[in-house]
Write a protein that holds these residues in place. Structure first.
Motif, PDB file in Angstrom:
ATOM      1  N   TYR A  13       0.831  -1.203   0.000  1.00  0.00           N
ATOM      2  CA  TYR A  13       0.000   0.000   0.000  1.00  0.00           C
ATOM      3  C   TYR A  13       0.866   1.254   0.000  1.00  0.00           C
ATOM      4  O   TYR A  13       1.757   1.418   0.836  1.00  0.00           O
ATOM      5  N   SER A  48       3.409  -1.122   3.956  1.00  0.00           N
ATOM      6  CA  SER A  48       2.583   0.070   3.824  1.00  0.00           C
ATOM      7  C   SER A  48       3.430   1.286   4.161  1.00  0.00           C
ATOM      8  O   SER A  48       4.144   1.300   5.170  1.00  0.00           O
ATOM      9  N   GLN A  92      -1.035  -5.597   9.029  1.00  0.00           N
ATOM     10  CA  GLN A  92       0.213  -5.762   8.290  1.00  0.00           C
ATOM     11  C   GLN A  92       0.838  -7.108   8.635  1.00  0.00           C
ATOM     12  O   GLN A  92       1.077  -7.415   9.804  1.00  0.00           O
TER      13      GLN A  92
END
Length: 355
Positions: free
Chosen positions: A10, A37, A48
Motif C-alpha cells: 500500500y 505500507s 500488516q
C-alpha cells in the motif's frame, strides 16, 4: 460481514491502491491486509503481515501463503494476485499474454516467470474457485483465450466514479503556485510509472504543438523518479513549460484548474485517473487500449491510437483544445447517470450473495 481485503503493497498514489482503499471505505467492517505500507490510510483498519522474502516473486508467494492462512474473515477479496481468494479485483493485464509476446518459451522455466505464470493460472484457471471482477470488456478477452474463463466466473464492473467532494476554488491553487495566468492552457499528466504511462511521449508532443498550443504548460504529478524525464524536457528546451510536482494530495483541485488530461499509456488495464478527470469535467486524451478508453469516447473525448507518435498526440491535443467547450457538456451528461457511482455497492452485493 467481516471482509478481508488483500493488497500486497500500500502506498497512497497507485491506482490499484486507491481502488482498494475506497472499496474498503464503502465496505464498512473491512480490514485491509498488506505486507508493506508507507502510511496508514485514514479511516481504514489495517493488518500488516510480516511475510518477508528476498525476491519480488518470493515476497508475493509468502504474502499469498499468509493471506490463505488467515481465518478471521467471513469473506475476502484480493486486489493483489492471491490464489484461493473468494474474489479477485483484476487491475492488471494478463501476465501469460504479455509473457508469450515478449519472452521465449524457455524463459518459463526460470523461477521468476514460472511462479508468475503458475500463480496466474491458480487464480484464473478452470479449477479456481475465485470470482473475478474485471474493469472492462477488453480486459477479459486474454483470460478467456488462455484460461477458457467462463462467463459465470466473472463480473464486468461499470466505470467507477466518485462524486467530486469540493467545488472548484475561486483562486486556482496550482496556477498561483506555478505563477501561471488564468488563460494559460494546462496539460495534466498523472501517473506512478512515468515510462509505462507515456510521459516521454507527452513531452515530445509538447515540443511539437503549434499556434496556441505553444502556450501550453505540462504539469506532471505522481510518484516516480523524474530525473530522466527532466533531462528529456531540457533537451527539448521545454524546462520552462514543464512542472514536476511529485506525489500530490490535491489532484482533484489540480484537475479542476487544468485544460486537458494527457494519458498516452503504453499499458493500462482500466485507468482510474481517466474517470476521475471526467467527474471533474476535465477532457481526456488517452490511448485506445486503456480499459476505460471506451468510456472517455462515450463522454465525448478524443482518443489516441494504441501506439501513437508524438505528432499524433500533438495533433489530437490541439484538436481537443479547440473542441474543449463542446466536449465539457457531453462529459457532464455522461457523468450524470447514477449507475456510474454504484460500483462498490455492486461488488458488495455480489460478495454477500456468495456467502
Amino acid at each position: 460481514m467481516n471482509l478481508g481485503i488483500f493488497l500486497q503493497h500500500y502506498f497512497p498514489y497507485g491506482g490499484l491502491q486507491r481502488d482498494a482503499v475506497r472499496f474498503a471505505r464503502h465496505a464498512g467492517n473491512a480490514t485491509l491486509v498488506v505486507s508493506t505500507s508507507t502510511c496508514q490510510p485514514a479511516g481504514i483498519k489495517l493488518l500488516q503481515l510480516n511475510s518477508g522474502g528476498h525476491t519480488n516473486h518470493g515476497k508475493l508467494a509468502r504474502f499469498s501463503r499468509d493471506c490463505q492462512n488467515l481465518n478471521q474473515f467471513s469473506a475476502n477479496i484480493a486486489f493483489s494476485r492471491i490464489p484461493g481468494s473468494n474474489f479477485h479485483f483484476c487491475g492488471d493485464p494478463c501476465y501469460r499474454e504479455r509473457f508469450l509476446k515478449k519472452k521465449p518459451a524457455i524463459a518459463g522455466l526460470l523461477p521468476r516467470y514460472r511462479f508468475y505464470l503458475e500463480n496466474e493460472r491458480h487464480i484464473f484457471g478452470p479449477d479456481s474457485p475465485t470470482h473475478i471482477f474485471f474493469l472492462s470488456e477488453a480486459s477479459v478477452v486474454p483470460f478467456q483465450v488462455h484460461y477458457n474463463l467462463q462467463s459465470s466466473r466473472y463480473t464486468i464492473l461499470p466505470p467507477w466514479l466518485d462524486r467530486p467532494a469540493t467545488p472548484a476554488p475561486e483562486n486556482p491553487p496550482i496556477r498561483a503556485e506555478l505563477n501561471l495566468p488564468r488563460d494559460t492552457p494546462i496539460l495534466l499528466f498523472v501517473a506512478s510509472n512515468y515510462q509505462l504511462k507515456g510521459l516521454d511521449l507527452a513531452l515530445q508532443s509538447l515540443a511539437r504543438l503549434t499556434g496556441e498550443g505553444k502556450k501550453c504548460h505540462l504539469v506532471i504529478c505522481g510518484q516516480d523518479d523524474p530525473a530522466p524525464f527532466k533531462k528529456l524536457a531540457d533537451s527539448l528546451q521545454l524546462t520552462p513549460r514543464t512542472h514536476f510536482m511529485g506525489p500530490r494530495d490535491d489532484i482533484p483541485a489540480i484537475m479542476m484548474q487544468s485544460t486537458l488530461l494527457i494519458h498516452p499509456a503504453r499499458m493500462e488495464a482500466a485507468g482510474m485517473v481517466l474517470t476521475e478527470a471526467l467527474t471533474h469535467q476535465l477532457p481526456t486524451l488517452c490511448t485506445s487500449h486503456c480499459g476505460y478508453a471506451q468510456h472517455t469516447i462515450a463522454a465525448g473525448c478524443l482518443q489516441l491510437s494504441n501506439a501513437p507518435s508524438a505528432e499524433e498526440i500533438a495533433a489530437k491535443t490541439e484538436e481537443s483544445l479547440a473542441q474543449r467547450q463542446a466536449i465539457i457538456p457531453k462529459i457532464r451528461d455522461w457523468c450524470s447517470q447514477p449507475g456510474r457511482y454504484e460500483t462498490a455497492e455492486l461488488m458488495l452485493a455480489k460478495i454477500a450473495q456468495a456467502r
